[in-house]
Write an enzyme that holds these catalytic residues in place. Sequence first.
Site, PDB file in Angstrom:
ATOM      1  N   GLU A  69      14.103 -15.665   0.411  1.00 29.28           N
ATOM      2  CA  GLU A  69      14.485 -16.751   1.326  1.00 29.28           C
ATOM      3  C   GLU A  69      13.398 -17.827   1.395  1.00 29.28           C
ATOM      4  O   GLU A  69      13.617 -18.908   1.921  1.00 29.28           O
ATOM      5  CB  GLU A  69      14.679 -16.212   2.747  1.00 29.28           C
ATOM      6  CG  GLU A  69      15.902 -15.355   2.910  1.00 29.28           C
ATOM      7  CD  GLU A  69      15.890 -14.711   4.287  1.00 29.28           C
ATOM      8  OE1 GLU A  69      15.238 -15.234   5.215  1.00 29.28           O
ATOM      9  OE2 GLU A  69      16.534 -13.645   4.408  1.00 29.28           O
ATOM     10  N   ASP A 113       0.833  -1.204   0.000  1.00 27.54           N
ATOM     11  CA  ASP A 113       0.000   0.000   0.000  1.00 27.54           C
ATOM     12  C   ASP A 113       0.870   1.257   0.000  1.00 27.54           C
ATOM     13  O   ASP A 113       1.861   1.343   0.739  1.00 27.54           O
ATOM     14  CB  ASP A 113      -0.855  -0.036   1.277  1.00 27.54           C
ATOM     15  CG  ASP A 113      -1.895   1.068   1.334  1.00 27.54           C
ATOM     16  OD1 ASP A 113      -2.798   1.056   0.489  1.00 27.54           O
ATOM     17  OD2 ASP A 113      -1.798   1.934   2.222  1.00 27.54           O
TER      18      ASP A 113
END
Length: 559
Positions: A274, A211
């Site tokens: 990751e 956002d």
Amino acid sequence: MSQPSATEWWRTAVIYQIYPRSFSDSNGDGVGDLPGITKRLPALAELGIDAVWLSPFFRSPQKDAGYDVSDYCDVDPLFGTLADFDELLQTAHGFGLKVIVDMVPNHTSDQHPWFQAALAAGENSPERDRYMFRNGKGKGGATPPNNWESVFGGSMWNRVARPDGTPGQWYLHIFDSSQPDLNWENPWVREQFERILRFWLDRGADGFRVDVAHGMIKKHGLPNYTPPAEAASMGGATDLAPTMVDPQPIAEPPYWGQPGVHEIWRDWHRVLAEYEGDRVLCAEAWVDPLEKVAKWVRPDEMNQAFNFAFMFTAWRGPALRRVIKESIKAFSGVGAPSTWVLSNHDVVRHASRLALRHDSPQGAGIGPKSPGKPDRAVGLRRARAATSLMLALPGSAYLYQGEELGLPEDIELPDSARQDPTWFRTKGEKYGRDGCRVPIPWEAGEPAFGFSASGKSWLPQPSDWGAYARASQAGKPGSTLELYRAALQLRRRYGLASARLEWLRGFGSAVVAFRVAGVTVISNLGPKSVDLPDAEILLASETIVDRVLPRDTTVWLGS
Ligand code: GLC
């Protein structure tokens, strides 16, 4: 277009935006919730989408419908519990749908413990340095630190009181005064968000819509800025291409699109990398031009950015062709897919917007007294043609709940029902965004059209919305729902989203025509009918008679 890898699902995905308050209410309180979404997921799986993006469901005082977060690692009781989220996620994954969470890093709620601690700690404290506190100007610091205007209207600054009750410092809020901006120059803030991202990634979230990604870094010195009067925006101050007209470059506001954001995206990219399974970052970035947006999706930054330039392009052949060309060029230049979007929870629904006779700036909304009200039939016809065009374009497409039903903007929403802070902060001068947020209809004969068994609805639904109910459209030839379903199925079958687009010429300037993966797509935006070549009609946004393509209609032809 760059070649999609088999695992980078987001390159071609159709991502459906769920606005949780207005999707499906399971407990009868009139506000949609997570169990309600879980219950309705089969309908979305059937529609043929790839992923859902959920607008915020975190703990929040709900001053800006959840975009004011007071705890990023919990579900607001209004929407359910963390266990409800886990169930939703598991159910979605069971249907092969990815789940994208809406992260709100630009600001918190003023009720967030970090902000409360900042207020309590006082001036020059490390707690205050997590936000944008400044001393005022003039006598007694009574004038705001600069002239910036909030996106929702009024000043971007709010003054706080000292513990002894005397007026103290000011804090910056790009949006409502209940949404203080965080200081993203502070490493502590960055660490907190890394932890928050991991919280949701560990739970299995497939990525984030970010956002106000364009607002997180402000120009040093916070210089005064006066937006051009006619700027079309979330609040009159933007470098977004003006709506419905040809884009003009305008001065860059010191709080949007500053270069410092790239460092943040690189950090976030490393966090997501990751995790297994190609998690995605999509930017809400109201910046202009497209080349600048494309920088946000370079290989080590975000993966996608909303294409607002496409969303706000006028319903005119030359403008549409230009924005499609520029989008593909800009995004493929950095190896990213282009995205395409026509509606979301901040703009007038495209089944109304495309028939507006007056410009409606982003976020301003339309209501009972707006001039040039859209004709419903024209709007719907254009919306069906526009979506049929959009879903043939290479890249990733975003849909907003209810557009597959052909829902128009609710223009007649009574003033007393309005909830958008824009309406209050502009003292009714701008209607705001409630008209696109009205709970959606599922079954015509049920209370609240199937949205809530109690019949309650946090925004009143128009009495004629039964006609748009999903159950009434399902299986009905020619319905908007069936058009979406067919388009999504064909898009997948022909691999349109990963193919190369070749322009077709010779149809005249009011016609947008191209070939993609062996499919010929023709949209006629002008008054002159177009004779169609002799080929199988795979999809048509309106009934085609005598192989003639009328105004505001799109077809997909086979070979
Ligand atoms: C984004 C959201 C909008 C919200 C604003 C402040 O633009 O899409 O709904 O009001 O950010 O968080």
